[in-house]
Design a protein around this motif. Sequence first.
Motif: not given
Length: 270
Positions: A73-89
């Motif tokens: 909840w401290e992360a900017p939305l734009e950064e979250l939407r580019e954050t990759r999950v569990l080493g995948t795309e």
Amino acid sequence: MARPAVIAHRGYAGIAPENTVAAATRAAQREETAMIEIDVQPAACGTPVVVHDERLEGTRDGRPLTDATGVVWEAPLEELRETRVLGTEATVPTLAELLAAIPETVGINVELKNPGRADLRVGDALPPEVRAERREVWQPFVERVVADCDAFGGELLFSSFCEGAIAALRSVGDYAAAPLLSDDVAAGLEIARRYDCEAIHPPRSAIAGTDAVEASGNGGSDENRDVLEAAHDEGRTVNVWTATNWVQFDELAAAGVDGIIADYPGLSRA
């Protein structure tokens, strides 16, 4: 006897990157999937995003949950939407993005995980003097979540470990709700009764007749032994978390639960 409904835990987290559009769309394609369970929290701007852990640097079986760090909840939305999950795309999606990708033939169980703060009251049946304050803590975020969900035409069920979230949901509108039960089963049942919830979500260790109950020592509790019967007597659906193999699934099905939140597909057909 009817088999329990299968609820895909984070989009079948055992075979796909959890809480992502990719996981949810794959889960929706499976005929057995009645509902998909997801977790929501706010980004820094308040937009609901789909992610389970409070921190982005958690792990799953030794693998980093994401390639980012910090509190969700401290992360900017734009950064979250580019954050990759569990080493995948696959990346962390917004709630609106995930719902737009799911056919309305599949239901969605939205777990209200966190409203954007660390001081949660998890698993507690709240005393009267703090209920209004806890409801107000959750209300702005719950309103954002419901606004996104209103565009989805399929079945919706909202759940939470926090009474404040259930209270806020009830004040926002007429939506199906389920308290998530943890160690204090009696507290969960009390919350379900207080807000006339349509369902309850107990752990496997609260269901009599399963190995989980014996291993946990909960078999000695009258409340735990009777949670399924009590909920059914009160007209509530019982969806149990979390099955990871077909033996667990069969035990829960034999006990008479209504739904099973599962990490893997195919458990119901063994």
